[in-house]
Design an enzyme around this catalytic site. Sequence first.
Site, PDB file in Angstrom:
ATOM      1  N   ARG A  19       0.842  -1.199   0.000  1.00  0.00           N
ATOM      2  CA  ARG A  19       0.000   0.000   0.000  1.00  0.00           C
ATOM      3  C   ARG A  19       0.876   1.247   0.000  1.00  0.00           C
ATOM      4  O   ARG A  19       1.686   1.444   0.900  1.00  0.00           O
ATOM      5  CB  ARG A  19      -0.884  -0.007   1.249  1.00  0.00           C
ATOM      6  CG  ARG A  19      -1.714   1.243   1.398  1.00  0.00           C
ATOM      7  CD  ARG A  19      -2.509   1.194   2.697  1.00  0.00           C
ATOM      8  NE  ARG A  19      -3.122   2.487   2.920  1.00  0.00           N
ATOM      9  CZ  ARG A  19      -3.100   3.135   4.071  1.00  0.00           C
ATOM     10  NH1 ARG A  19      -2.506   2.608   5.116  1.00  0.00           N
ATOM     11  NH2 ARG A  19      -3.676   4.305   4.184  1.00  0.00           N
ATOM     12  N   ASN A 105       0.994   0.592  16.664  1.00  0.00           N
ATOM     13  CA  ASN A 105       0.810   1.409  15.474  1.00  0.00           C
ATOM     14  C   ASN A 105      -0.680   1.328  15.177  1.00  0.00           C
ATOM     15  O   ASN A 105      -1.138   0.373  14.557  1.00  0.00           O
ATOM     16  CB  ASN A 105       1.641   0.889  14.305  1.00  0.00           C
ATOM     17  CG  ASN A 105       1.527   1.781  13.087  1.00  0.00           C
ATOM     18  OD1 ASN A 105       0.597   2.568  12.969  1.00  0.00           O
ATOM     19  ND2 ASN A 105       2.464   1.646  12.166  1.00  0.00           N
ATOM     20  N   GLU A 129       3.559   4.809  21.095  1.00  0.00           N
ATOM     21  CA  GLU A 129       2.793   5.045  19.871  1.00  0.00           C
ATOM     22  C   GLU A 129       3.775   5.113  18.708  1.00  0.00           C
ATOM     23  O   GLU A 129       4.788   5.805  18.779  1.00  0.00           O
ATOM     24  CB  GLU A 129       2.017   6.352  19.988  1.00  0.00           C
ATOM     25  CG  GLU A 129       1.213   6.691  18.750  1.00  0.00           C
ATOM     26  CD  GLU A 129       0.477   8.024  18.861  1.00  0.00           C
ATOM     27  OE1 GLU A 129      -0.095   8.450  17.847  1.00  0.00           O
ATOM     28  OE2 GLU A 129       0.485   8.642  19.961  1.00  0.00           O
ATOM     29  N   HIS A 131       4.302   5.274  14.302  1.00  0.00           N
ATOM     30  CA  HIS A 131       3.795   5.507  12.943  1.00  0.00           C
ATOM     31  C   HIS A 131       4.948   5.388  11.964  1.00  0.00           C
ATOM     32  O   HIS A 131       6.029   5.934  12.213  1.00  0.00           O
ATOM     33  CB  HIS A 131       3.159   6.897  12.824  1.00  0.00           C
ATOM     34  CG  HIS A 131       2.035   7.095  13.788  1.00  0.00           C
ATOM     35  ND1 HIS A 131       0.801   6.553  13.582  1.00  0.00           N
ATOM     36  CD2 HIS A 131       1.995   7.733  14.979  1.00  0.00           C
ATOM     37  CE1 HIS A 131       0.024   6.865  14.608  1.00  0.00           C
ATOM     38  NE2 HIS A 131       0.732   7.575  15.475  1.00  0.00           N
ATOM     39  N   VAL A 132       4.719   4.690  10.867  1.00  0.00           N
ATOM     40  CA  VAL A 132       5.746   4.502   9.842  1.00  0.00           C
ATOM     41  C   VAL A 132       6.039   5.829   9.149  1.00  0.00           C
ATOM     42  O   VAL A 132       7.192   6.199   8.940  1.00  0.00           O
ATOM     43  CB  VAL A 132       5.307   3.425   8.825  1.00  0.00           C
ATOM     44  CG1 VAL A 132       6.287   3.327   7.664  1.00  0.00           C
ATOM     45  CG2 VAL A 132       5.157   2.071   9.523  1.00  0.00           C
ATOM     46  N   SER A 133       4.989   6.569   8.811  1.00  0.00           N
ATOM     47  CA  SER A 133       5.170   7.852   8.122  1.00  0.00           C
ATOM     48  C   SER A 133       5.222   8.996   9.136  1.00  0.00           C
ATOM     49  O   SER A 133       4.847   8.828  10.298  1.00  0.00           O
ATOM     50  CB  SER A 133       4.025   8.100   7.130  1.00  0.00           C
ATOM     51  OG  SER A 133       2.815   8.341   7.829  1.00  0.00           O
TER      52      SER A 133
END
Length: 180
Positions: A19, A105, A129, A131-133
């Site tokens: 994705r 995530n 917490e 997040h990849v981006s």
Amino acid sequence: MTRHILLINGPNLNLLGRREPHIYGSTTLADVEAQAHAQAASLDISLETFQSNHEGAIVDRIQEAAGWGLTAKSLDAPSSAESDGGEQSKNNSNRPDRVSAIVINPGALTHTSVAVRDALLGVNIPFVELHVSNVYAREPWRKHSYFSDKAVAIICGMGAYGYTAAIEFAARHMKLEEVD
């Protein structure tokens, strides 16, 4: 007794590597989980991974992390996707009743889920917490998180390496309780 970390991935993270690779990279969730298990073993930490596209399943797993809501079905769940919702949980047969820390995530639930927030607060297990981006460099609505004000740490924008950083932080810098 060992220290135990639960790694939770929310909606659409099963699509990592496929994705929008220009945003999320080409590393798959299976790659992330394999690397996380190897890292945890090197740190003498027990690691369980869980992914679901369903908010309620994530709430249930967070409650189970505290030793609440355990059922015969959840303890005997297969390590691959379940037929009733696609949730994936690894290493269930050796799962302790309570985990020491959660790395989460939440995906899109970051911006919408009071239920997941309440579950995390209700179990009183420290969490990171992830997040990849870099959510702060994206759409304005992505800048709001229901978790950031309660997280021990927030990691974002590091791509798949963020998982490595989160596990390292949880293992070395958080006070992890020993579990049976």
